[in-house]
Motif scaffolding. Structure first.
Motif, mmCIF file in Angstrom:
data_model
loop_
_atom_site.group_PDB
_atom_site.id
_atom_site.type_symbol
_atom_site.label_atom_id
_atom_site.label_comp_id
_atom_site.label_asym_id
_atom_site.label_seq_id
_atom_site.Cartn_x
_atom_site.Cartn_y
_atom_site.Cartn_z
ATOM 1 N N TRP A 106 74.123 55.293 69.215
ATOM 2 C CA TRP A 106 74.812 56.033 70.259
ATOM 3 C C TRP A 106 76.106 56.615 69.181
ATOM 4 O O TRP A 106 76.170 55.842 67.869
ATOM 5 N N ASN A 145 73.213 60.153 72.437
ATOM 6 C CA ASN A 145 73.054 59.123 73.491
ATOM 7 C C ASN A 145 74.901 58.863 72.764
ATOM 8 O O ASN A 145 75.394 58.723 71.826
ATOM 9 N N VAL A 149 73.464 52.095 75.013
ATOM 10 C CA VAL A 149 72.007 51.707 76.092
ATOM 11 C C VAL A 149 71.493 50.645 74.754
ATOM 12 O O VAL A 149 71.699 49.664 74.209
ATOM 13 N N LYS A 174 67.083 56.550 81.135
ATOM 14 C CA LYS A 174 67.218 58.007 81.364
ATOM 15 C C LYS A 174 66.359 59.239 81.295
ATOM 16 O O LYS A 174 65.266 59.969 80.690
#
Length: 169
Positions: free
Chosen positions: A45, A76, A80, A125
């Motif tokens: 991320w 992201n 995650v 997602k």
């Protein structure tokens, strides 16, 4: 005390090769591939210090990085799971049952959209069109598409992920 953000030497070399593809003064053109490298190297991320580091490397303003990173769903903005389940939810996939697939994943993993399982294994997602309408419903895991999904196929994919048998790269 904050941790210093820096690419590994081999990654930094790759960044410089990417930047060199573009004319002098056009290093912003390298932003997308550099963000991909950054996301991969810095935990999956992009937090603000990482985006600031990328801006510094490209000699651009941090806001220019933030605008791009927050626009594209492939980046992201929070931690995650190891496996990000990007399930397409646009027209053709919805008609072919993606909402049923999404609901099954939500229930099976006990997470909502955008959440990560307690064990850090999966993040759900929902995605806008992933360009595989002829194979709906579908989801993306890493670089790979999983198409013509059924509840049974989803369960098999989740089991294979838990066993470490699903490739992401």
């Amino acid at each position: 005390m904050s941790e210093t953000i820096a690419f590994k030497p081999e990654s930094l070399e790759q960044v410089h090769k990417i930047i060199a593809r573009y004319p002098e003064g056009r290093q912003k053109s390298a932003l997308l591939p550099v963000l991909h490298l950054a996301q991969k190297e810095f935990g999956g991320w992009l937090d603000v210090p990482v985006m600031d580091y990328v801006a510094e490397l490209l000699s651009i303003q941090p806001i220019e990085v933030y605008e791009v990173a927050t626009f594209y769903t492939m980046f992201n903005m929070k931690p995650v799971g190891k496996y990000v389940l990007e399930v397409c939810r646009t027209g053709p996939c919805m008609v072919c049952g993606s909402e049923k697939i999404l609901n099954h994943i939500r229930t099976k993993l006990n997470i909502k959209d955008g959440e990560t399982t307690e064990d850090g294994m999966f993040t759900l997602k929902p995605a806008e069109c992933l360009g595989a309408c002829g194979y709906a419903p579908m989801m993306q895991l890493g670089k790979f598409y999983h198409e013509n999904l059924t509840i049974e196929k989803v369960d098999e994919i989740l089991d294979l992920c838990r066993q470490g048998q699903i490739a992401l790269d």
